[in-house]
Design a protein around this motif. Structure first.
Motif, PDB file in Angstrom:
ATOM      1  N   ALA A  55       0.831  -1.204   0.000  1.00 37.14           N
ATOM      2  CA  ALA A  55       0.000   0.000   0.000  1.00 37.14           C
ATOM      3  C   ALA A  55       0.864   1.253   0.000  1.00 37.14           C
ATOM      4  CB  ALA A  55      -0.937  -0.020   1.207  1.00 37.14           C
ATOM      5  N   GLU A  56       2.005   1.215   0.695  1.00 37.61           N
ATOM      6  CA  GLU A  56       2.904   2.366   0.760  1.00 37.61           C
ATOM      7  C   GLU A  56       3.478   2.720  -0.607  1.00 37.61           C
ATOM      8  OE1 GLU A  56       2.186   0.567   4.517  1.00 37.61           O
ATOM      9  OE2 GLU A  56       3.166  -0.375   2.800  1.00 37.61           O
ATOM     10  N   VAL A  78       1.934   2.726  -3.334  1.00 36.04           N
ATOM     11  CA  VAL A  78       0.952   3.514  -4.089  1.00 36.04           C
ATOM     12  C   VAL A  78       1.291   4.997  -3.940  1.00 36.04           C
ATOM     13  CG1 VAL A  78      -1.490   4.156  -4.328  1.00 36.04           C
ATOM     14  CG2 VAL A  78      -0.859   1.766  -3.905  1.00 36.04           C
ATOM     15  N   ASP A  79       1.517   5.445  -2.702  1.00 33.30           N
ATOM     16  CA  ASP A  79       1.905   6.842  -2.460  1.00 33.30           C
ATOM     17  C   ASP A  79       3.202   7.187  -3.168  1.00 33.30           C
ATOM     18  OD1 ASP A  79      -0.161   7.896  -0.778  1.00 33.30           O
ATOM     19  OD2 ASP A  79       0.633   6.701   0.869  1.00 33.30           O
ATOM     20  N   THR A 104      -5.762  -0.411  -1.757  1.00 27.49           N
ATOM     21  CA  THR A 104      -5.466   1.014  -1.765  1.00 27.49           C
ATOM     22  C   THR A 104      -5.261   1.432  -3.204  1.00 27.49           C
ATOM     23  OG1 THR A 104      -4.367   0.824   0.378  1.00 27.49           O
ATOM     24  CG2 THR A 104      -3.848   2.771  -0.927  1.00 27.49           C
ATOM     25  N   SER A 105      -5.825   2.588  -3.588  1.00 26.72           N
ATOM     26  CA  SER A 105      -5.604   3.035  -4.960  1.00 26.72           C
ATOM     27  C   SER A 105      -5.647   4.556  -5.048  1.00 26.72           C
ATOM     28  CB  SER A 105      -6.621   2.428  -5.923  1.00 26.72           C
ATOM     29  OG  SER A 105      -7.894   2.986  -5.727  1.00 26.72           O
ATOM     30  N   ALA A 131      -4.013   8.545  -2.875  1.00 22.66           N
ATOM     31  CA  ALA A 131      -4.164   7.166  -2.414  1.00 22.66           C
ATOM     32  C   ALA A 131      -5.169   7.099  -1.271  1.00 22.66           C
ATOM     33  CB  ALA A 131      -2.816   6.622  -1.953  1.00 22.66           C
ATOM     34  N   GLU A 132      -6.070   6.141  -1.364  1.00 24.91           N
ATOM     35  CA  GLU A 132      -7.059   5.938  -0.312  1.00 24.91           C
ATOM     36  C   GLU A 132      -7.497   4.482  -0.304  1.00 24.91           C
ATOM     37  OE1 GLU A 132     -10.955   7.397  -2.869  1.00 24.91           O
ATOM     38  OE2 GLU A 132     -10.024   8.814  -1.509  1.00 24.91           O
ATOM     39  N   ARG A 133      -8.047   4.059   0.827  1.00 24.05           N
ATOM     40  CA  ARG A 133      -8.571   2.699   0.920  1.00 24.05           C
ATOM     41  C   ARG A 133      -9.747   2.555  -0.036  1.00 24.05           C
ATOM     42  NH1 ARG A 133      -6.327  -1.709   3.390  1.00 24.05           N
ATOM     43  NH2 ARG A 133      -8.349  -2.462   4.011  1.00 24.05           N
ATOM     44  N   ALA A 134      -9.780   1.448  -0.737  1.00 20.87           N
ATOM     45  CA  ALA A 134     -10.854   1.179  -1.688  1.00 20.87           C
ATOM     46  C   ALA A 134     -11.890   0.241  -1.053  1.00 20.87           C
ATOM     47  CB  ALA A 134     -10.280   0.535  -2.945  1.00 20.87           C
ATOM     48  N   ALA A 143      -2.485   0.936  -7.804  1.00 20.29           N
ATOM     49  CA  ALA A 143      -3.223   0.176  -6.800  1.00 20.29           C
ATOM     50  C   ALA A 143      -2.391  -0.919  -6.152  1.00 20.29           C
ATOM     51  CB  ALA A 143      -4.466  -0.447  -7.438  1.00 20.29           C
ATOM     52  N   HIS A 144      -2.746  -1.182  -4.905  1.00 15.55           N
ATOM     53  CA  HIS A 144      -2.236  -2.353  -4.197  1.00 15.55           C
ATOM     54  C   HIS A 144      -3.441  -3.209  -3.864  1.00 15.55           C
ATOM     55  CE1 HIS A 144      -1.452  -4.542  -0.373  1.00 15.55           C
ATOM     56  NE2 HIS A 144      -0.531  -5.036  -1.168  1.00 15.55           N
TER      57      HIS A 144
END
Length: 76
Positions: free
Chosen positions: A14-15, A17-18, A43-44, A35-38, A58-59
């Motif tokens: 997820a990191e 993605v940023d 995370t995307s 980036a935000e929780r989907a 995305a992760h």
């Protein structure tokens, strides 16, 4: 304008993605969504490159990305 498709870049964490969004912005991209929780658990974020092409970064915690970059959809 938007061409009707969105390209994708998948990350291992997820990191990342940023980090990819920051790298894209430094290269001239416009961040369209940070980036935000989907809703699907990952995370995307979204950016438009200098030519206007949209990219989702995305992760997906349910996918495994192998060292060669391939994705194993059965491992999650």
């Amino acid at each position: 304008g938007w061409g009707g498709i969105t390209l994708a870049h998948n990350t291992r964490t997820a990191e990342e993605v940023d980090a990819v969004l920051a790298e894209a912005e430094a290269a001239g991209a416009t961040i369209l969504r940070s980036a935000e929780r989907a809703f699907w658990g990952g995370t995307s974020g979204l950016f438009a490159d200098p030519d206007g092409h949209r990219w989702e970064v995305a992760h997906n915690p349910y996918w495994t990305i192998a060292p060669d970059g391939s994705i194993d959809l059965t491992a999650g």
